[in-house]
Design an enzyme around this catalytic site. Sequence first.
Site, short mmCIF file in Angstrom:
data_model
loop_
_atom_site.label_atom_id
_atom_site.label_comp_id
_atom_site.label_asym_id
_atom_site.label_seq_id
_atom_site.Cartn_x
_atom_site.Cartn_y
_atom_site.Cartn_z
N LYS A 255 49.61 32.26 -5.40
CA LYS A 255 50.75 31.15 -5.48
C LYS A 255 51.72 31.05 -4.60
CE LYS A 255 52.45 28.14 -8.97
NZ LYS A 255 51.64 27.07 -8.95
N ARG A 256 51.86 32.53 -4.00
CA ARG A 256 53.01 32.58 -3.08
C ARG A 256 52.48 31.89 -1.68
NH1 ARG A 256 52.91 37.38 -0.77
NH2 ARG A 256 51.41 38.32 -2.50
#
Length: 482
Positions: A255-256
């Site tokens: 997700k980062r």
Amino acid sequence: MSDTVRTRFAPSPTGFLHVGGLRTALFNYLFARCQGGKFILRIEDTDQTRYVEGAMEQLLASLKWAGLQYDEGPDAGGGHGPYIQSQRLEIYRENAQKLLQSGHAYYCFCTPGELEAMRERQAAQGLTPKYDGTCRRLSPEAVNQKLSANIPRVVRMKMPLDGETVVEDLIRGTVSFQNELIDDQILLKSDGYPTYHLANVVDDHLMGITHIIRGEEWLLSVPKHIQLYKSFGWEPPKMAHLSLLLNPDRSKLSKRQGDVAVEDYRDKGYLPQALINFVALLGWNPGTDREIFNLEELIKEFSLERVNKAGAVFDLAKLNWMNGHYLRQLSEDEAVVFLTPFLQKAGADVSDAGKTRKIIRAVYQKINRGDEVYGAAAIFYRDVLEISEPEALAHLKTPGVKTVLETFLKKAQALERLDMDTFRQAMKEVQQETGIKGQELWKPVRVALTGMISGPELPAVIEVFGKEKAASFIRQALEKYV
Ligand code: GLU
């Protein structure tokens, strides 16, 4: 077990569908479809600590959006239900009992504190933490005593203490595991809920699953599962573990570094057919350099033999390109349905459906994603001409621009109506009168009308603007920029 192929997608509803999950679902879907089999959706929601309100509904909606129609599932029925694990608790308890009775599982009464101390001891000795088998060695009398004293307990499986568990993975080939390294997995927790391992094995068997296709992160569970199948006396399904999805720097897709939820892609204006096509090529290859496949074509072409075991890189630029391709394939009607909400979300007034259609017609061939439509259409929602592109500004300073724009303005003003046809006619006349043609004729008009060097086709722009606004922009360009 019948010969019909039965695959399943078995997500734990977490509130969003990971693109890796979409790929798993798609490969299960494609494999079932290309084999004339059935694709089943099962919701694995027995981990109460991960419960998220509305997560299942969201998941069903995302699969529908992607077009992955399942034959059996929570809202599709089928003869092997219920398809939601939290509605099958009794089944797991009964099956745990069977393993206890056949001696393949045992009660474990160790407390969390004792387990923690065990882990610390093992860590201090440099050992891999693992249940040490204390309760596996209890005498039947000791077990009965603890049971009648109602001491909290779990049920653990008995892993063989030596030997190997071997699986023929359809993607990875032979994979073997040293049994002694594998934990006596908890099957039933003290609250009576099954763990993933028990529920998954029991359901895959009872639902007649013939092929398990899932992410590589589940490979470590395989020896436990194979042993459970053996303990029950069941034949295990065939298994295929898909490689990880990677960021371009080859780290695990996270997700980062960008979006991982299918819902995020939907909200940004990716089309389901583009995302499906893109995701299909993450790990599978058709054996040619062809890249564009619709779902029907994927069903025809798909085979597990062509699924690669190397990690698959998620290349966003390629997805954008592919989405642009599918966007351009839309009919005008489809583009209007798809893009109007994106205009509206960006704050555009879409109440005039005729105008909105003309705007979309002018720009939808030029963008790659739904959420780019407003930016591409910005000129249609402005009354003041603002030019900031340096190249556009410079262009207006070149010789001949003033003559072209003034002549065009005169022509336009004299017309009763400025539309596609009269516009083309007027431009022809400007060319005859000024002797300026080609780029030198068209570019000044383009820049004055749109503020940009490139963009939508001018006749389509004129259709939206009409005479007054077109004349106003030409005038503004002459006054402010030429
Ligand atoms: N419930 C697991 C998940 O969340 C299923 C893994 C499997 O397919 O066995 O992905």
